[in-house]
Design a protein around this motif. Structure first.
Motif, PDB file in Angstrom:
ATOM      1  N   PHE A 148     -26.888 -19.851   9.189  1.00  6.54           N
ATOM      2  CA  PHE A 148     -26.516 -18.608   8.531  1.00  6.54           C
ATOM      3  C   PHE A 148     -25.172 -18.078   9.029  1.00  6.54           C
ATOM      4  N   GLY A 149     -24.863 -18.326  10.287  1.00  7.19           N
ATOM      5  CA  GLY A 149     -23.545 -17.945  10.795  1.00  7.19           C
ATOM      6  C   GLY A 149     -22.433 -18.698  10.089  1.00  7.19           C
ATOM      7  N   VAL A 150     -22.609 -19.998   9.934  1.00  2.95           N
ATOM      8  CA  VAL A 150     -21.617 -20.828   9.245  1.00  2.95           C
ATOM      9  C   VAL A 150     -21.554 -20.467   7.766  1.00  2.95           C
TER      10      VAL A 150
ATOM     11  N   ILE B 131     -23.862 -21.578  -2.508  1.00  2.00           N
ATOM     12  CA  ILE B 131     -24.736 -21.015  -1.477  1.00  2.00           C
ATOM     13  C   ILE B 131     -26.188 -21.391  -1.736  1.00  2.00           C
ATOM     14  N   THR B 132     -26.619 -21.290  -2.983  1.00  2.00           N
ATOM     15  CA  THR B 132     -28.001 -21.663  -3.316  1.00  2.00           C
ATOM     16  C   THR B 132     -28.246 -23.136  -3.004  1.00  2.00           C
TER      17      THR B 132
ATOM     18  N   ASN C  52     -18.662 -18.370   3.110  1.00  2.53           N
ATOM     19  CA  ASN C  52     -18.534 -17.427   2.001  1.00  2.53           C
ATOM     20  C   ASN C  52     -17.172 -16.740   2.027  1.00  2.53           C
ATOM     21  N   LEU C  53     -16.766 -16.271   3.195  1.00  4.88           N
ATOM     22  CA  LEU C  53     -15.470 -15.589   3.290  1.00  4.88           C
ATOM     23  C   LEU C  53     -14.314 -16.545   3.043  1.00  4.88           C
TER      24      LEU C  53
ATOM     25  N   TYR D  51     -25.768 -12.655   5.985  1.00  4.75           N
ATOM     26  CA  TYR D  51     -26.051 -13.890   6.727  1.00  4.75           C
ATOM     27  C   TYR D  51     -25.779 -13.731   8.217  1.00  4.75           C
ATOM     28  N   TRP D  52     -24.708 -13.036   8.567  1.00  5.97           N
ATOM     29  CA  TRP D  52     -24.398 -12.847   9.981  1.00  5.97           C
ATOM     30  C   TRP D  52     -25.424 -11.953  10.673  1.00  5.97           C
ATOM     31  N   LEU D  53     -25.875 -10.915   9.987  1.00  4.25           N
ATOM     32  CA  LEU D  53     -26.899 -10.066  10.586  1.00  4.25           C
ATOM     33  C   LEU D  53     -28.230 -10.810  10.726  1.00  4.25           C
ATOM     34  N   LEU D  54     -28.546 -11.639   9.759  1.00  2.26           N
ATOM     35  CA  LEU D  54     -29.741 -12.476   9.854  1.00  2.26           C
ATOM     36  C   LEU D  54     -29.613 -13.431  11.036  1.00  2.26           C
TER      37      LEU D  54
END
Length: 175
Positions: A127-129, A154-155, A134-135, A82-85
């Motif tokens: 996506f950053g959030v 997440i879904t 997730n973590l 998500y962070w790379l996206l």
């Protein structure tokens, strides 16, 4: 149908976890992701770049999880993706002057450049959030809770976000 295809490895991960453990689930998700790549190549004659990247990421982090017998690596995988996206959306917007969301969806819907920009930036933030969330769940709750969150939380959040984007696009088209 593509949505179910994209969820296929996560669903199998969830099922394998419920019947066994995180390590079996990790092995299953690696296999399922490779199945997706092979299926895409055979049926569609091409493999989406995001799917290839996801397969590499799941292989490296999943493989490390299995090799070191440490579930923390697999827990990081969604966040890194998500962070790379998020970074890709921002990088292409600001440094390449390309809107990746528009490139993906521009043939299906016509919006103003301002609306595409808003959707792209909002998606990057989302996506950053999501990566951070997730973590937070992975390292503050039980492993079982994280596995449930990975599939359902997440879904669900992604589906809600897609509805939000649909409403935003609909409102922009009415103006």
């Amino acid at each position: 149908m593509k949505f179910l295809f994209d969820l296929f490895p996560v669903i199998l991960f969830f099922i394998a976890y419920k019947f066994s453990d995180i390590y079996t689930a990790t092995l299953v998700v690696i296999g399922a992701t490779f199945f997706q790549v092979i299926y895409s190549k055979l049926v569609h004659k091409r493999v989406d770049k995001l799917l290839i990247f996801n397969a590499v990421l799941i292989s490296v982090l999943g493989g490390t999880t299995l090799w070191l017998h440490d579930a923390n690596f697999i827990k990081w995988k969604p966040s890194i993706l998500y962070w790379l996206l998020s970074c890709a959306l921002l990088f292409f917007q600001f440094f390449k002057r390309k809107n990746l969301v528009k490139n993906l969806m521009g043939k299906q819907i016509q919006l103003t450049e301002k609306t595409w920009y808003q959707i792209n930036i909002t998606s990057a933030l989302f996506f950053g959030v999501l990566g951070a969330l997730n973590l937070y769940v992975a390292f503050n709750f039980s492993e079982s809770t994280w596995v449930n969150f990975k599939l359902f939380g997440i879904t669900g959040l992604i589906m809600c976000y897609a509805i939000f984007i649909g409403v935003l696009a609909s409102r922009a088209n009415r103006k």
